[in-house]
Design a protein around this motif. Structure first.
Motif, PDB file in Angstrom:
ATOM      1  N   ARG A  97      -9.200  12.142 -10.401  1.00 50.36           N
ATOM      2  CA  ARG A  97      -9.108  11.595  -9.041  1.00 50.36           C
ATOM      3  C   ARG A  97      -8.581  12.604  -8.029  1.00 50.36           C
ATOM      4  O   ARG A  97      -8.477  12.282  -6.841  1.00 50.36           O
ATOM      5  CB  ARG A  97      -8.187  10.359  -9.034  1.00 50.36           C
ATOM      6  CG  ARG A  97      -8.707   9.212  -9.875  1.00 50.36           C
ATOM      7  CD  ARG A  97     -10.083   8.763  -9.403  1.00 50.36           C
ATOM      8  NE  ARG A  97     -10.018   8.127  -8.084  1.00 50.36           N
ATOM      9  CZ  ARG A  97     -11.044   8.030  -7.246  1.00 50.36           C
ATOM     10  NH1 ARG A  97     -12.210   8.557  -7.556  1.00 50.36           N
ATOM     11  NH2 ARG A  97     -10.903   7.415  -6.083  1.00 50.36           N
TER      12      ARG A  97
ATOM     13  N   LEU B  38      -0.616   5.289 -10.284  1.00 52.88           N
ATOM     14  CA  LEU B  38      -0.546   4.017 -10.998  1.00 52.88           C
ATOM     15  C   LEU B  38      -1.365   4.060 -12.280  1.00 52.88           C
ATOM     16  O   LEU B  38      -0.895   3.627 -13.344  1.00 52.88           O
ATOM     17  CB  LEU B  38      -1.035   2.892 -10.092  1.00 52.88           C
ATOM     18  CG  LEU B  38      -0.291   2.728  -8.757  1.00 52.88           C
ATOM     19  CD1 LEU B  38      -0.946   1.648  -7.913  1.00 52.88           C
ATOM     20  CD2 LEU B  38       1.180   2.418  -8.980  1.00 52.88           C
ATOM     21  N   ALA B  39      -2.580   4.579 -12.211  1.00 48.91           N
ATOM     22  CA  ALA B  39      -3.444   4.612 -13.385  1.00 48.91           C
ATOM     23  C   ALA B  39      -2.891   5.543 -14.459  1.00 48.91           C
ATOM     24  O   ALA B  39      -2.972   5.245 -15.661  1.00 48.91           O
ATOM     25  CB  ALA B  39      -4.850   5.052 -12.981  1.00 48.91           C
TER      26      ALA B  39
ATOM     27  N   GLU C   7      -7.390   6.036  -3.104  1.00 50.87           N
ATOM     28  CA  GLU C   7      -6.615   4.973  -2.454  1.00 50.87           C
ATOM     29  C   GLU C   7      -5.148   5.372  -2.386  1.00 50.87           C
ATOM     30  O   GLU C   7      -4.548   5.766  -3.382  1.00 50.87           O
ATOM     31  CB  GLU C   7      -6.770   3.660  -3.209  1.00 50.87           C
ATOM     32  CG  GLU C   7      -8.191   3.117  -3.198  1.00 50.87           C
ATOM     33  CD  GLU C   7      -8.317   1.825  -3.982  1.00 50.87           C
ATOM     34  OE1 GLU C   7      -7.271   1.255  -4.372  1.00 50.87           O
ATOM     35  OE2 GLU C   7      -9.457   1.381  -4.216  1.00 50.87           O
TER      36      GLU C   7
ATOM     37  N   ARG D  74      -1.226   4.256  -0.628  1.00 56.11           N
ATOM     38  CA  ARG D  74      -0.409   3.298   0.117  1.00 56.11           C
ATOM     39  C   ARG D  74       1.015   3.846   0.205  1.00 56.11           C
ATOM     40  O   ARG D  74       1.369   4.822  -0.462  1.00 56.11           O
ATOM     41  CB  ARG D  74      -0.432   1.914  -0.530  1.00 56.11           C
ATOM     42  CG  ARG D  74       0.159   1.833  -1.913  1.00 56.11           C
ATOM     43  CD  ARG D  74       0.112   0.400  -2.428  1.00 56.11           C
ATOM     44  NE  ARG D  74       0.598   0.278  -3.793  1.00 56.11           N
ATOM     45  CZ  ARG D  74       1.886   0.166  -4.133  1.00 56.11           C
ATOM     46  NH1 ARG D  74       2.825   0.183  -3.185  1.00 56.11           N
ATOM     47  NH2 ARG D  74       2.244   0.050  -5.395  1.00 56.11           N
TER      48      ARG D  74
ATOM     49  N   GLU E 190       6.683   4.308 -11.275  1.00 58.67           N
ATOM     50  CA  GLU E 190       5.895   3.280 -10.591  1.00 58.67           C
ATOM     51  C   GLU E 190       6.114   1.870 -11.123  1.00 58.67           C
ATOM     52  O   GLU E 190       5.974   0.906 -10.378  1.00 58.67           O
ATOM     53  CB  GLU E 190       4.403   3.637 -10.665  1.00 58.67           C
ATOM     54  CG  GLU E 190       4.061   5.031 -10.189  1.00 58.67           C
ATOM     55  CD  GLU E 190       4.562   5.325  -8.783  1.00 58.67           C
ATOM     56  OE1 GLU E 190       4.830   4.375  -8.011  1.00 58.67           O
ATOM     57  OE2 GLU E 190       4.709   6.510  -8.450  1.00 58.67           O
TER      58      GLU E 190
ATOM     59  N   THR F  74      -0.484   6.884  -4.926  1.00 56.58           N
ATOM     60  CA  THR F  74      -1.939   6.810  -4.983  1.00 56.58           C
ATOM     61  C   THR F  74      -2.363   5.982  -6.191  1.00 56.58           C
ATOM     62  O   THR F  74      -1.571   5.719  -7.111  1.00 56.58           O
ATOM     63  CB  THR F  74      -2.579   8.206  -5.095  1.00 56.58           C
ATOM     64  OG1 THR F  74      -2.356   8.718  -6.430  1.00 56.58           O
ATOM     65  CG2 THR F  74      -1.999   9.160  -4.071  1.00 56.58           C
ATOM     66  N   GLU F  75      -3.635   5.617  -6.192  1.00 55.36           N
ATOM     67  CA  GLU F  75      -4.175   4.907  -7.353  1.00 55.36           C
ATOM     68  C   GLU F  75      -4.026   5.750  -8.613  1.00 55.36           C
ATOM     69  O   GLU F  75      -3.877   5.216  -9.724  1.00 55.36           O
ATOM     70  CB  GLU F  75      -5.648   4.597  -7.126  1.00 55.36           C
ATOM     71  CG  GLU F  75      -6.498   5.856  -6.991  1.00 55.36           C
ATOM     72  CD  GLU F  75      -7.963   5.603  -6.779  1.00 55.36           C
ATOM     73  OE1 GLU F  75      -8.695   5.612  -7.776  1.00 55.36           O
ATOM     74  OE2 GLU F  75      -8.355   5.391  -5.620  1.00 55.36           O
TER      75      GLU F  75
END
Length: 278
Positions: free
Chosen positions: A26, A48-49, A33, A35, A71, A44-45
């Motif tokens: 990514r 989290l992933a 993404e 936030r 996270e 970012t996404e």
């Protein structure tokens, strides 16, 4: 390798392989993404992933161990805790700067005993376990257990790991200092002391995040320090710096990753830097 941590280090390196595949996939994605968390830091996404993937693997491999992650918080209260920062340097990650990586540590009774730092966009990885020294490798490949099988594929030669050690610089006026950012030191009320220290050393830069500490462990710089850090920012760094022969405390001299600040040196300079910052 110290027998008591061999399996844990192997698992930590496997987790780093897994994290690299998730995060690097990514990096510089145009649809990434992003936030803002309640503490006004970005996530970012990919953060989290990556942490989810690590937690899922730990749940299968070490179901009785606890986890502390940036996270998703803390799970378990056992003496063995895995401490995870899925992407250290998220601001760099989201801007496309390659200086970021995953930090993975195992702490026993609060003492970090295994540390892995993997920076896939830089093609670098560092690791240590207590009593086995500190190591690095260029362009690390994935472990056989974690890599997907490809029909007809052959194993490509992998670079050999090499042992690393801190510098032998013994005088402040010969030392190279990395300070993370002026804003951190200003907000902590230490900017005047940092500026005074910068006048005494040979060179000062702000390499930032994990990179400062790995440069220190390799003997490229001699002093690194920062404020506003959490246990997951530091736990993986401590075994690497200390096994490389360095010293790692808070700015005021306390050991451990939970004191809110960090000061790492080659050991020879540590007391002088502590004195300069008092």
């Amino acid at each position: 390798m110290t027998a008591s941590y061999a399996d844990d280090l192997a698992l930590a390196l496997e987790l780093a392989d897994l994290a690299d595949r998730v995060s690097l996939g990514r990096f510089r994605a145009v649809d990434l993404e992003i936030r803002t968390k309640p503490d006004r830091t970005p996530v970012t996404e990919a953060d989290l992933a990556t942490e989810r993937a690590i937690r899922d693997r730990l749940a299968a491999a070490r179901p009785d161990d606890g986890i502390i992650g940036e996270e998703f918080g803390t799970e378990g209260t056992t003496s063995r805790q895995w401490i995870i920062d899925p992407i250290d340097g998220t601001a760099n990650f989201l801007r496309g700067v390659p200086v970021w990586g995953t930090l993975i540590a195992l702490a026993i009774d609060g003492e970090p005993v295994v540390g892995v730092v993997s920076a896939p966009a830089m093609g670098r990885r560092w690791w240590a376990s207590r009593g086995d020294g500190a190591w690095t490798v260029d362009a690390p490949g994935t472990t056989a257990a974690a890599a997907p099988a490809t029909a007809g594929a052959t194993d490509a030669p992998q670079p050999a790991p090499r042992r690393i050690a801190v510098s032998s610089v013994a005088a402040l006026d010969d030392a190279s200092l990395s300070f993370q950012s002026l804003a951190q030191w200003r907000d902590a009320g230490y900017l005047d002391r940092l500026l005074a220290l910068s006048e005494r050393v040979w060179r000062d830069r702000a390499y930032g995040d994990l990179w400062s500490y790995m440069l220190l462990a390799e003997g490229v710089i001699d002093i690194a320090g920062e404020f506003d850090v959490k246990v997951y920012d530091l736990a993986a760094l401590i075994p690497i710096v200390e096994e490389a022969g360095g010293r790692f405390t808070s700015i005021t001299g306390e050991r451990g990753p939970g004191n809110g600040s960090a000061l790492a040196t080659n050991g020879l300079l540590h007391d002088a830097v502590l004195d300069a910052l008092r």
